[in-house]
Design a protein around this motif. Structure first.
Motif, PDB file in Angstrom:
ATOM      1  N   VAL A 194       0.809  -1.220   0.000  1.00  0.00           N
ATOM      2  CA  VAL A 194       0.000   0.000   0.000  1.00  0.00           C
ATOM      3  C   VAL A 194       0.842   1.269   0.000  1.00  0.00           C
ATOM      4  O   VAL A 194       0.314   2.370   0.166  1.00  0.00           O
ATOM      5  N   GLU A 195       2.165   1.125  -0.196  1.00  0.00           N
ATOM      6  CA  GLU A 195       3.046   2.277  -0.285  1.00  0.00           C
ATOM      7  C   GLU A 195       4.056   2.063  -1.408  1.00  0.00           C
ATOM      8  O   GLU A 195       4.481   0.929  -1.658  1.00  0.00           O
ATOM      9  N   LEU A 196       4.452   3.160  -2.052  1.00  0.00           N
ATOM     10  CA  LEU A 196       5.511   3.079  -3.044  1.00  0.00           C
ATOM     11  C   LEU A 196       6.849   2.917  -2.337  1.00  0.00           C
ATOM     12  O   LEU A 196       7.072   3.477  -1.262  1.00  0.00           O
ATOM     13  N   ASP A 197       7.739   2.163  -2.962  1.00  0.00           N
ATOM     14  CA  ASP A 197       9.056   1.891  -2.391  1.00  0.00           C
ATOM     15  C   ASP A 197      10.120   2.404  -3.355  1.00  0.00           C
ATOM     16  O   ASP A 197      10.802   1.639  -4.024  1.00  0.00           O
ATOM     17  N   GLY A 198      10.225   3.717  -3.452  1.00  0.00           N
ATOM     18  CA  GLY A 198      11.171   4.310  -4.372  1.00  0.00           C
ATOM     19  C   GLY A 198      10.496   5.264  -5.329  1.00  0.00           C
ATOM     20  O   GLY A 198       9.281   5.510  -5.251  1.00  0.00           O
TER      21      GLY A 198
END
Length: 329
Positions: A194-198
């Protein structure tokens, strides 16, 4: 007596009905009681789930997609309608538009990535993510805010470049989000999904318009998308590229599908189910009540998909028979 038997079903929000296509099993369009669009297949065990938007435009209205629905099948012949699983305003920060979506499973939970119109605090199209313990929902907002909004990506030619999310989990467990209209964006997701990683990245794809879909066969990654070549058609086609890794480099391989009948848009969804590959799309051939097929009244369909000896996708012909008739390439 029949009325008494129907009452419990009407009282159950999750009540489902079997919805086979009329005539030959699995003929196109798949569902004839309502207009559906943007098919996104998901295989869970021995069941294929198909997520669609519910087109409700009337007359000359362009788009009016008010909810997402899900169907399921175990044999590609009989389909069960599980009803609506979510509507745009279930995201409290969104205002309307149940545009294209995709669901994916991870660690026993089902994540639903989809396109909506953000409210005026961050205007433009946005991508939300919802979660459920079941592939048939109900899905609830997993963040309380947009995963991607218009202000997070480079200024495109319009405010609806952040649409049509597709999600792919690679063999090492890394999840990737890809999306975009006119511009093709991609980003890694954190393990929580549920979150962008980069950073948000971009790649150039020949003739790219929208509707990306990623799948893998053997060691090859396939990126299929709605494309435009006005020397062939004024409507969208389906093109594809392949790569040795999810991050590319992508090699353009050509067109696999012509335009959908009576529809400017086309939206590919590809999946392997019980040893057979399938290509889902939509067209504009279905009449429901007094409303004929049109830009905002589409109908989901499916065809067999085959590969050639070099791993290329064999061009696909749209048919009314669908997968009810065995085919060989």
């Amino acid at each position: 007596m029949k009325q008494l038997l129907l009452i419990p079903c009407l009282l159950l929000a999750a009540c489902s009905t079997t919805a086979p296509a009329p005539g030959a099993a699995a003929a196109n369009p798949l569902f004839t009681d309502r207009h559906t669009a943007d098919p996104a297949p998901l295989v869970v065990g021995d069941t294929l789930y198909l997520y669609v938007g519910h087109d409700m435009a009337r007359g000359d209205e362009m788009f009016n997609i008010v909810e997402w629905r899900v169907y399921s099948t175990t044999d590609m012949a009989r389909w069960t309608d599980h009803g609506a699983v979510m509507k745009p305003t279930d995201f409290k920060w969104a205002s309307r538009d149940a545009w294209a979506s995709q669901a994916i499973e991870k660690d026993g939970k089902f994540y639903f990535y989809t396109t909506v119109e953000h409210d005026q605090t961050r205007p433009g199209k946005a991508i939300g993510v919802a979660v459920s313990d079941s592939p048939t929902g109900p899905f609830v907002d997993a963040r309380g805010s947009a995963l991607v909004s218009n202000d997070m990506t480079p200024q495109g030619p319009h405010t609806w470049d952040d649409i049509d999310p597709t999600v792919f989990i690679d063999d090492d467990g890394t999840a990737w989000l890809m999306w975009g209209n006119a511009n093709f964006y991609y980003a890694r997701l954190k393990p929580n999904m549920v979150e962008l990683d980069g950073p948000i990245l971009q790649a150039e794809l020949p003739k790219y318009v929208e509707g990306p879909w990623v799948h893998k066969r053997g060691d090859t990654y396939y990126l299929t998308y709605a494309s435009m070549d006005k020397s062939v058609s004024e409507d969208e086609l389906v093109s594809y590229a392949t790569a040795p890794a999810i991050t590319g480099p992508w090699k353009y391989r050509g067109e696999i599908s012509g335009p959908a009948e009576n529809s400017f848009t086309i939206h590919p969804g590809i999946v392997e189910f019980k040893g057979q590959w399938y290509f889902f799309y939509h067209n504009g051939v279905l009449t429901v009540g007094d409303q004929g097929g049109a830009l905002g009244r589409r109908a989901v369909a499916v065809e067999h998909l085959y590969y050639d000896a070099d791993g290329g996708i064999v061009p696909i012909e749209h048919t009314r028979e669908g997968v009810s008739v065995p085919r060989r390439h």
